[in-house]
Scaffold this active site. Sequence first.
Site: not given
Length: 441
Positions: A70, A361, A382
């Site tokens: 990520c 994250h 995201n």
Amino acid sequence: MQTELTFEQLENFSRKWRENPDKLVFQASIMKNGIKAATENPTSKVSIQPVFSHEVATDKVSNQQQSGRCWMFAALNTFRHKLNGTLGLKDFELSQNYTNFWDKLEKANYFLENIIETASEDEDSRLVSWLLDTPQQDGGQWDMLVSIIEKYGVVPKSAMPETFQSGKSADLNHLLNERLRTDAVILRKAFTEKKDTAGLKEEMLAEIYQLLVMTLGEPPKVFDFEYRNKDNEFKQELQITPKDFYERYVDMDLKNYIPLINAPTKDKPFNQAFTVDYLGNIVNGTPIKYLNVEMDVLKKAATDQIKDGETVWFGCDVGQLSEKTTGIMDTDIFLLNQTFGFKTAMTKAERLDYKHSMLTHAMVLTGVNVANGEVNRWKVENSWGEKIGNNGYFVASDAWMDEFTFQVVVHKKYLSKELIEAFNQEPIALKPWDPMGSLAL
């Protein structure tokens, strides 16, 4: 002296439960649907709308699939938004597999160097045990990506596309970590026997390079950059290197960007720079470094950058009070206290100190909503694909940001002279296992 749980106490617990028949309704719903579905707050869903007063234009979301990249996706997304706007591209992506290849090879070297450095310590020392827990992994920090780009540049996704193992990384990580732990055994024995560890390490890295080429492909040294922009005009540049591509097309001086953290624990004063021992990927690369600031300072810098049309890399604890289906992150999204009848009331500092929360994250802030002069929600890009959230985008309430956001990366022009000077001072080194040394997955 410790005391055991008695049957008398158990009978008392059961009696108290039976005295509250109203909870049978909650019990039935939770047992059938699960905690989150049964306690979801419809008021929160209505109040957190995906509409924003200030928003940076972006394309469809990327997808890290079943990998922990990520932090890499988030950084490359901030770059591609700028590049897409400059060149008039649509849904263009930079290769996450290219940076992933170099990250894994460099992390292998970083680990082996640390094993050699600590070879005189006992195997069960806390530091050696910590190193062996995870020789390498997918996760990372902003400064790690800076190190990769400064050394290797970037390429379009078409020049080094995804492979099976880049998107489903578990088997590769297992095999690579097994190999690195085996190498650790060999290097520690060689150190004890006063043998050449540098030569051994080079042989090990050559074999790891082959493993990565066989699973991820070999990174290109040069490539052709050919595309059509949104006006259908054909553009072409032949035989360009990855570093030249970054400098020519992305053209962001990453030294001008400063990672800000909000860690309100007693051991971390505000307006102080920090680093983390043994955290990194490239030996002699950009060191991990943050400036700890109050949350209002962090949010204002992020807001100002978004208002100026630039997205913001940020790190958070995404699993806390987050509803994936609708993409809402809000402190009131679940009626947990009302349902179960007790409160979980730790502060942000206590959650860090007591191991309940940390940066897990990284995503991208692409919008912010200002109402009556105050920010009340944020648009979040995201990297979990379009089937999660609102076509891959999430909305975070400002209250959620306060509690579960730990880091943003902003251009230094959004910080005061005093804050820049504070960042430039010698950082305090944190232990490798400090919560601010956690990696975004």
